[in-house]
Design an enzyme around this catalytic site. Structure first.
Site, short mmCIF file in Angstrom:
data_model
loop_
_atom_site.label_atom_id
_atom_site.label_comp_id
_atom_site.label_asym_id
_atom_site.label_seq_id
_atom_site.Cartn_x
_atom_site.Cartn_y
_atom_site.Cartn_z
N SER A 1 -5.10 -3.41 7.86
CA SER A 1 -4.52 -3.98 6.66
C SER A 1 -3.53 -5.08 7.05
O SER A 1 -3.92 -6.04 7.72
CB SER A 1 -3.86 -2.88 5.83
OG SER A 1 -3.55 -3.33 4.54
N HIS B 1 -9.96 0.82 0.30
CA HIS B 1 -9.11 0.22 1.32
C HIS B 1 -8.89 1.17 2.49
O HIS B 1 -8.59 0.74 3.60
CB HIS B 1 -7.76 -0.18 0.72
CG HIS B 1 -6.90 -0.94 1.67
ND1 HIS B 1 -7.31 -2.09 2.30
CD2 HIS B 1 -5.63 -0.71 2.11
CE1 HIS B 1 -6.34 -2.54 3.08
NE2 HIS B 1 -5.32 -1.72 2.98
#
Length: 701
Positions: free
Chosen positions: A557, A672
């Site tokens: 991320s 995610h």
């Protein structure tokens, strides 16, 4: 609390702003998430990379090791107290999607909880033939009977919401329901919700979050729900927050002007929303005795007095008086604040080591902190506080110490109620905290973990983890859900016991030393966080722990952006780089999914002065031929509707066009987090560790 916001942030599926011309970016087509051409490319890359990584003889044993940890019945069942029960979400071999379950506080406290299933997500998905993944749950306090349950299709941030009754343990026929969107939901009372959701043009901000707060009454429609608050299109979001305190219902709205800056409004006795005089960098924690509790991320000048950055304060909702609840010292960082029935429990870091206090207000109006005596030199997590009681639940762990669960009474009596057996034999494993000196002279801490014999021998295969953003501290966890490769249980079993060394980097951008540590690496100062990571790498080499030929780096991320910067700035330092669900194209990040909401962290690339400093580190634009890039591993998820998979796709394709070899893996589902269940997580974890084994330890044929 505040540092979990990034991990929980919703995303915007549509690409909003105009795209650059096709000839400016030959790989723009890879941003078409479900485009057939793009998916064909993904399938080809997966086949090539998985064929090589999965054929390594170490892969299958590593997969089985990871699965043994991730699906173990011996994991601690962490839960939150609500109205006499402890609620827990659980996944194992038999419940891949998971169970929402509960036990009485008494049985949970005994260490042998008697679980009762509230909702079986596997059974629900099978009955409805849908790929349901568990999302959020919001219930009306204090009874915790009326609930709204979020269901995600394949793990996306967007979700469907349905009303659920915990007494009946069933969805409510004809009850409240919201279609798929990035919605916010709060209960006002048993027949009224305060919601933010997508109901067409003008209802979302440019970041894709709700711009309006609406009142939805039972039997009413979302389309006709009246708007009670409206923010600006350029905001990040507007969200309601309802606090039920005795017979009083407190209604707040937070208008998030940027990712980190918010205005707070309180509904007064006349039914009007009045703006509270808090600074923009403040985080609302709850209400106690008619006082709104906030955490300050900047100094606040109010009524002739200064309240310091990093302090917890109480603001009187009737008289406007301000009281200091807790002040963190220079080496401390408040990480979690929970409101109990009559006092406040605070978990904080002290030189990156966990600690906790209970803070009580006297009749004179001063606040006294009483320490909660938990183990030292590890991670202290506040699992539960409040829920109609002053009791609390904590856990303690470290890279070598399995999770232990503690029940803390209202009088701070600490009882150990459960502990996880060791997932690996930590005999001979050493963990140390060390400090490196960054380019500007700042001392930056890091943890190092390895077999004592390996550390003494030196020049060991070493993997350095980093993140450095969004107020997220990097702590020495043993195990956490969802677990990551750098957590002690997985790293110890899969890497350290094979002769590898693990390093956790506490670089600027996180919250290890409070808001100042985060703010030191914002926007034009982003390079300072990168310099911190490089300084630790150089310190590892200078002290003989490893060498550039045996040093790897890992991040995901925002940490994937960090990895991209390491790849393009100092490829000479690393023999392997694991780049997970990354941001890499910082010229277009604010036009992809939730990217616009992060401009408070990185800056706005559409403003020339800000693109000037962003362009210096944006990995996608800085990839070029003729560099000593290692063979990197990219991974992402097609269903990730927070960080666009196009970042990883385009970077890989550009590296290919420049003549570099690499590994690439894209899970077709999983959001995610990159995975939708524990088996997928075990698979990806094994891919990551076998990648490092190949690159840093050599072949095992």
């Amino acid at each position: 609390m505040m540092n979990k916001f990034f991990c929980a942030a919703a995303a915007f599926v549509a690409m909003t702003a105009a795209a650059p011309a096709q000839d400016e970016d030959p790989f723009l087509w890879l941003e078409e998430v479900e485009g057939e051409k793009a998916l064909d490319w993904v399938r080809g890359e997966n086949k090539r990379s998985l064929g090589e990584l999965e054929s390594d003889p170490r892969f299958q044993p590593m997969y089985e090791e990871a699965l043994s940890v991730l699906t173990s019945d011996a994991r601690l069942a962490l839960g939150q107290i609500h109205n006499g029960h402890v609620y827990n979400f659980w996944q194992d071999d038999d419940h891949k999607r998971g169970l929402w379950r509960r036990a009485s506080v008494e049985s949970y406290r005994s260490g042998e909880p008697e679980w009762e299933t509230v909702l079986d997500y596997d059974a629900l998905a099978a009955a409805e033939d849908r790929n349901w993944i568990r999302g959020s749950v919001v219930c009306l306090s204090p009874e915790y009977v009326h609930c709204m349950v979020e269901l995600s299709d394949g793990g996306k941030d967007a979700g469907y919401w349905r009303e659920f009754n915990t007494d009946e343990k069933a969805f409510v026929e004809g009850g409240f329901a919201l279609d798929e969107a990035k919605s916010s939901v709060e209960w006002f009372d048993a027949d009224t919700l305060l919601i933010g959701t997508d109901r067409g043009e003008g209802s979302l901000t440019s970041s894709g979050y709700p711009r309006t707060v609406m009142r939805l009454v039972r039997g009413g429609s979302v389309a006709d729900a009246p708007v009670i608050f409206e923010g600006e299109e350029t905001d990040v979001s507007s969200d309601a927050r309802v606090e039920h305190e005795g017979g009083k219902t407190h209604v707040f709205v937070s208008r998030s002007v940027t990712f980190f800056e918010s205005e707070y409004y309180y509904k007064d006795e006349q039914g009007e929303f009045k703006k509270l005089p808090l600074p923009l960098n403040a985080d609302f924690q709850g209400v106690l005795d008619g006082r709104a509790v906030f955490f300050l991320r900047e100094d606040w000048e109010h009524d002739g007095k200064t309240y310091g950055q990093g302090a917890v304060i109480a603001y009187g909702l009737t008289d406007g008086g301000v009281e200091t609840v807790f002040e963190a010292s220079a080496n401390q960082s408040v990480e979690d604040v929970e409101i109990g029935k009559s006092n406040i429990v605070i978990q904080y870091l002290d030189d990156v080591s966990g600690a906790a206090v209970r803070v009580t207000r006297s009749k004179k109006g001063d606040w006294k902190a009483a320490p909660i005596k938990l183990p030292e030199n590890g991670v202290v997590s506040l699992v539960s506080a409040g829920g109609g009681t002053d009791d609390a639940i904590f856990s303690f762990e470290s890279l070598t110490t399995p999770d232990t669960l503690y029940y803390v009474t209202a009088k701070n009596k600490v009882e150990k109620i459960a502990e996880t057996p060791a997932f690996y034999d930590a005999t001979g494993v050493t963990v140390e905290q060390r400090f490196a000196t960054s380019a500007d002279g700042t001392k930056v801490p890091y943890y190092i973990m390895g077999l004592d014999s390996v550390l003494k021998q030196g020049n060991a295969p070493t993997v350095q983890y980093g993140y450095g953003g969004f107020l997220v501290p990097i702590l020495p966890y043993y195990y956490d859900d969802p677990s990551r490769p750098q957590h002690g249980a997985l790293a110890g079993l899969m890497w350290v016991k094979r002769g590898g060394v693990l390093v956790l980097s506490n670089i600027r951008g996180g919250s290890e030393y409070g808001p100042r540590w985060h703010q030191a690496a914002l926007k034009e100062n982003r390079q300072k966080g990168f310099d911190d990571f490089i300084a630790i790498s150089e310190d590892l080499i200078a002290t003989g722990v490893t060498s550039a030929e045996k040093l790897g780096a890992i991040g995901r991320s925002n940490g994937g952006l960090l990895m991209g910067a390491m790849l393009t700035q100092r490829p000479d330092l690393y023999a392997a780089i694991d780049i997970g669900v990354p941001l890499l194209d910082m010229k277009r990040y604010n036009k992809l999914l939730a990217g616009a909401s992060w401009m408070g962290e990185y800056g706005n690339p559409d403003i020339p002065e800000e693109w000037e400093y962003i362009s210096k580190y944006s990995p996608y634009q800085n990839l070029k031929a003729g560099e000593p890039y290692p063979k990197v591993l990219f991974y992402t998820s097609t269903k990730d509707d927070r960080v666009h998979p196009g970042h990883a796709r385009k970077a890989a394709a550009k590296m290919d066009s420049l003549g570099y070899d690499y590994f690439y893996y894209e899970n077709i589902e999983g959001g995610h987090g990159g995975t939708a269940n524990q088996e997928q997580l075990a698979h990806r974890t094994a891919l990551e560790w076998v990648y490092f084994a190949r690159m840093l330890m050599g072949s095992d044929d």
